[in-house]
Design a protein around this motif. Sequence first.
Motif, short mmCIF file in Angstrom:
data_model
loop_
_atom_site.label_atom_id
_atom_site.label_comp_id
_atom_site.label_asym_id
_atom_site.label_seq_id
_atom_site.Cartn_x
_atom_site.Cartn_y
_atom_site.Cartn_z
N SER A 1 6.69 7.02 -1.67
CA SER A 1 6.87 8.25 -0.89
C SER A 1 5.54 8.67 -0.29
O SER A 1 5.00 7.99 0.57
CB SER A 1 7.46 9.34 -1.79
OG SER A 1 6.67 9.52 -2.95
N ALA A 2 5.01 9.81 -0.73
CA ALA A 2 3.74 10.30 -0.19
C ALA A 2 2.61 9.36 -0.57
O ALA A 2 2.58 8.79 -1.66
CB ALA A 2 3.47 11.71 -0.70
N GLN A 3 1.66 9.20 0.36
CA GLN A 3 0.54 8.29 0.16
C GLN A 3 -0.72 9.08 -0.18
O GLN A 3 -0.82 10.29 0.10
CB GLN A 3 0.31 7.46 1.43
CG GLN A 3 1.55 6.74 1.93
CD GLN A 3 2.05 5.69 0.96
OE1 GLN A 3 1.28 5.08 0.22
NE2 GLN A 3 3.36 5.46 0.95
N TRP A 4 -1.69 8.39 -0.77
CA TRP A 4 -2.97 9.04 -1.05
C TRP A 4 -3.62 9.51 0.23
O TRP A 4 -4.32 10.54 0.25
CB TRP A 4 -3.89 8.07 -1.79
CG TRP A 4 -3.43 7.78 -3.18
CD1 TRP A 4 -2.92 6.61 -3.66
CD2 TRP A 4 -3.42 8.69 -4.28
NE1 TRP A 4 -2.59 6.73 -4.98
CE2 TRP A 4 -2.88 8.00 -5.40
CE3 TRP A 4 -3.79 10.02 -4.43
CZ2 TRP A 4 -2.73 8.60 -6.64
CZ3 TRP A 4 -3.64 10.64 -5.67
CH2 TRP A 4 -3.11 9.92 -6.76
N LEU A 5 -3.39 8.79 1.31
CA LEU A 5 -3.95 9.19 2.60
C LEU A 5 -3.40 10.55 3.03
O LEU A 5 -4.10 11.34 3.68
CB LEU A 5 -3.63 8.12 3.63
CG LEU A 5 -4.42 8.14 4.95
CD1 LEU A 5 -5.92 8.11 4.67
CD2 LEU A 5 -4.02 6.96 5.81
N ASP A 6 -2.15 10.84 2.66
CA ASP A 6 -1.57 12.15 2.98
C ASP A 6 -2.30 13.26 2.24
O ASP A 6 -2.48 14.37 2.77
CB ASP A 6 -0.08 12.17 2.62
CG ASP A 6 0.72 11.16 3.43
OD1 ASP A 6 0.35 10.91 4.59
OD2 ASP A 6 1.70 10.61 2.90
N LEU A 7 -2.70 12.98 1.00
CA LEU A 7 -3.46 13.98 0.24
C LEU A 7 -4.78 14.28 0.93
O LEU A 7 -5.15 15.45 1.10
CB LEU A 7 -3.71 13.46 -1.18
CG LEU A 7 -4.67 14.29 -2.04
CD1 LEU A 7 -4.11 15.68 -2.29
CD2 LEU A 7 -4.97 13.58 -3.36
N ARG B 1 -2.20 1.26 -6.32
CA ARG B 1 -1.47 2.46 -5.89
C ARG B 1 -1.59 3.59 -6.89
O ARG B 1 -1.20 4.71 -6.61
CB ARG B 1 0.01 2.13 -5.66
CG ARG B 1 0.75 1.62 -6.88
CD ARG B 1 2.23 1.41 -6.57
NE ARG B 1 2.42 0.54 -5.44
CZ ARG B 1 2.56 -0.78 -5.52
NH1 ARG B 1 2.51 -1.36 -6.72
NH2 ARG B 1 2.73 -1.53 -4.46
N ARG B 2 -2.14 3.30 -8.09
CA ARG B 2 -2.36 4.34 -9.09
C ARG B 2 -3.84 4.36 -9.49
O ARG B 2 -4.20 3.99 -10.61
CB ARG B 2 -1.48 4.10 -10.33
CG ARG B 2 0.00 4.24 -10.06
CD ARG B 2 0.80 4.02 -11.32
NE ARG B 2 0.63 2.66 -11.83
CZ ARG B 2 1.35 1.63 -11.43
NH1 ARG B 2 2.30 1.79 -10.53
NH2 ARG B 2 1.15 0.42 -11.93
N PRO B 3 -4.70 4.78 -8.59
CA PRO B 3 -6.14 4.79 -8.90
C PRO B 3 -6.47 5.81 -9.97
O PRO B 3 -5.76 6.82 -10.15
CB PRO B 3 -6.78 5.15 -7.56
CG PRO B 3 -5.73 5.92 -6.83
CD PRO B 3 -4.42 5.30 -7.24
N ASP B 4 -7.55 5.56 -10.70
CA ASP B 4 -8.03 6.51 -11.70
C ASP B 4 -8.57 7.76 -11.01
O ASP B 4 -8.93 7.74 -9.83
CB ASP B 4 -9.13 5.88 -12.55
CG ASP B 4 -8.61 4.77 -13.44
OD1 ASP B 4 -7.38 4.72 -13.63
OD2 ASP B 4 -9.43 3.98 -13.93
N VAL C 1 -4.88 3.80 8.09
CA VAL C 1 -3.50 3.41 7.83
C VAL C 1 -3.40 3.00 6.36
O VAL C 1 -4.41 2.84 5.67
CB VAL C 1 -3.04 2.26 8.75
CG1 VAL C 1 -3.03 2.69 10.20
CG2 VAL C 1 -3.91 1.03 8.54
N VAL C 2 -2.17 2.80 5.89
CA VAL C 2 -1.92 2.45 4.50
C VAL C 2 -1.77 0.94 4.37
O VAL C 2 -1.02 0.31 5.11
CB VAL C 2 -0.64 3.15 3.98
CG1 VAL C 2 -0.35 2.75 2.54
CG2 VAL C 2 -0.80 4.66 4.09
#
Length: 474
Positions: A91-97, A55-58, A82-83
């Motif tokens: 909260s917000a997902q990388w997919l939202d970005l 959940r915390r990619p470089d 999907v996540v």
Amino acid sequence: MTRVIHTGDTHLGYRQYHRPERREDFRAAFRQVAVDAADGGVDAVVHAGDLFHDRRPDLGDIMGALSVLRTIDDAGIPFLAVVGNHEAKRSAQWLDLFESLGLATRLGAEPVTVGDTDFYGLDFVPRASREGFDPEFEHGDAAHAALVTHGLFEPFDFGEWDPREILDATDVAFDALLLGDNHDPGTVEIEDVWVTYCGSTERASAAEREDRGYNLVTFDGEVDIRRRNIDTREFVYVDVELAPGEGTQRVRDRVGQHDLAAAVVVVTIEGDGDPVAPADVEEFALEEGALVCRVTDHREFPEETEREVSFADPDEAVRERVRDLGLSEAARDIDETVRAGDVADSNVDEAVQQRVAELVKAGDADTFAAADPVDDSADDADAPDDESAGADPSKAGSADAEVTDDEPTDGDGGETTAPGGASADPLGSEAEPAEADGGETTSGDGHGSEAASGDSDGGETAVSDDDATLEDYL
């Protein structure tokens, strides 16, 4: 007709075996899916979760994902996803970005129509949230409907959730469930609904022996699911069954029969042979060009000897050390207050202050007098020094030399002069006489200290640097 690539579990950023090459392998596999999508002219790329391994990619992994998504976007192909559980944030997902950048669409309860198929999404649902689950999907108008979700479903291996609980909880008539989370591909039909796993795009564990790839799903009156493999780093599996008397050399011979160049080598050992040192086999494989080698010996060998392990009492060790320090009675009392379990940690400061106040009020100076520390070398104090045993005490400069009547001395206790006028001080420094009125003198460490009074009535003696005081232990 709608034709899509169903992929998932790309696990971008996974540095498998702690090797940076493996992290790049996962990125390259996802890139190959994007290239196949652009070359194959599919209508969409559907990702069933775990785009990232963490959940915390470089930043490099995020940039790599953006690069692949731009390849898909440049081909005019929508990326629907999907996540998964690996990448899920609070909260917000990388997919939202990525969606905010126009490179992805996060699927949900509202249908996203591609061709003649409505696609719905369901992010990973934790086990604790599944009881009474009500997805509340909205109805669409397309001829087909597919649900994309992430989780371990029955009847596949490791399944823990019956997909019929989802199918029965909604009025939407799904034609297919496109799943992620299980890294092994598989397809079954449940109540006229096709349920399929696409598998991972790279081997996230040595147990994933099948070729990696993705599904090519076509909706055209019926659902057609086909498997496409992709090129990934070579995994060489060497399973060795040892006969009695065989050992490390036999395993090395079997490993050496394969082309190991840049490969991940996985060796498993069974049988009745001798014990095998995994390090020897791994070193041999690396010398043959392997990227990584892992050896697993499934055999069990009895312990040759029994070892007795004993542990010293740490409290007794502390008490012994405290005795060696030569603390005063007051300091030992305070130490016991701090270390004893009778006083709560939150009350230790108050208890120590109260105890010190009581000791000071009692006015017993002996309580604060330092005790002589225990010296383990005291027993050797009387032993003669081999080097000094034969020394001539009459030699000038000897530490044991006696002052004779022939040697001139300062009548008031001043400096003693050795024959020839040389100072007896080995450093040749001049002693500074103490002032009779108790003035300041210089101590041996160069700092000013109050000298003792020279009165003969038993005046107060100055505390030397070697004496322990209560302040040293508070």
